[in-house]
Design an enzyme around this catalytic site. Sequence first.
Site, PDB file in Angstrom:
ATOM      1  N   HIS A  40      -3.333  -8.456   1.542  1.00  0.00           N
ATOM      2  CA  HIS A  40      -2.604  -7.440   0.770  1.00  0.00           C
ATOM      3  C   HIS A  40      -1.267  -7.960   0.259  1.00  0.00           C
ATOM      4  CE1 HIS A  40      -4.853  -3.728   0.748  1.00  0.00           C
ATOM      5  NE2 HIS A  40      -5.077  -3.767   2.046  1.00  0.00           N
ATOM      6  N   GLN A  76       0.809  -1.224   0.000  1.00  0.00           N
ATOM      7  CA  GLN A  76       0.000   0.000   0.000  1.00  0.00           C
ATOM      8  C   GLN A  76       0.841   1.273   0.000  1.00  0.00           C
ATOM      9  OE1 GLN A  76      -2.618  -1.477   3.416  1.00  0.00           O
ATOM     10  NE2 GLN A  76      -4.042  -0.271   2.201  1.00  0.00           N
ATOM     11  N   HIS A 104      -7.061  -9.379   6.663  1.00  0.00           N
ATOM     12  CA  HIS A 104      -7.159  -8.304   5.665  1.00  0.00           C
ATOM     13  C   HIS A 104      -5.758  -7.872   5.201  1.00  0.00           C
ATOM     14  CE1 HIS A 104      -9.011  -4.477   4.003  1.00  0.00           C
ATOM     15  NE2 HIS A 104      -7.727  -4.178   4.042  1.00  0.00           N
ATOM     16  N   GLU A 105      -4.848  -7.680   6.158  1.00  0.00           N
ATOM     17  CA  GLU A 105      -3.497  -7.229   5.809  1.00  0.00           C
ATOM     18  C   GLU A 105      -2.701  -8.334   5.106  1.00  0.00           C
ATOM     19  OE1 GLU A 105      -3.052  -4.146   5.847  1.00  0.00           O
ATOM     20  OE2 GLU A 105      -4.843  -3.812   7.038  1.00  0.00           O
ATOM     21  N   CYS A 125     -10.632  -0.075   3.577  1.00  0.00           N
ATOM     22  CA  CYS A 125      -9.217  -0.184   3.249  1.00  0.00           C
ATOM     23  C   CYS A 125      -8.700   1.201   2.873  1.00  0.00           C
ATOM     24  CB  CYS A 125      -9.051  -1.152   2.073  1.00  0.00           C
ATOM     25  SG  CYS A 125      -7.344  -1.379   1.561  1.00  0.00           S
TER      26      CYS A 125
HETATM   27 NI    NI Z   1      -6.484  -2.709   3.179  1.00  0.00          NI
END
Ligand code: NI
Length: 183
Positions: A142, A50, A138-139, A96
């Site tokens: 990624h 990210q 969730h992470e 997010c």
């Molecule tokens: Ni996220």
Amino acid sequence: MIYPIVAYGHPVLKKRAKNIEKGEIDVLQLAEDMFETMHAASGIGLAAPQIGKSIRMFIVDSSPMEEEDLMDFKKVFINPEIIEEEGEEWAFEEGCLSIPTIREDVNRNGKLRIRYFDENWEEKEEEFDGLKARIIQHEYDHIEGILFTDHLSAFKKRLLKGKLSNISKGNVKVDYRMTFPNR
Ligand code: NI
């Protein structure tokens, strides 16, 4: 240092990230920068892709959620590996930092076991459940190149298509710094 957050549509968010070799990068510095970046955006989790880095590292800090058992959940995960996921699936509304303004229910297992290195390269193996597991899942997604919107039904995805395309173009109101792939 605060990094701009990469918005939906950038290829780095769809790539499986690479393991970090010990000594290859200053993980203490990067963790500090990631916390600074995440806090500036009021997030509770942030993965390296990210901020444009395709490496297997993410951070969590759920203290802003102000729930008692989440107050001290501040961690750095390096080269993590989810070795077991179990427990009944439950739905929770996720958001997010790379996909501002969109929040949708996602189903995930209730419990997991994860092996990882912390910011001092100490190897750990721990179990998490509830919201802690949720944030980790969730992470972890990624660094596998998966976004929460990938878990939605085809119908939901179709409904969100226009909004997601606008986000990738920068046509979205957001109060932290971002880079938009299609601007
Ligand atoms: Ni996220």
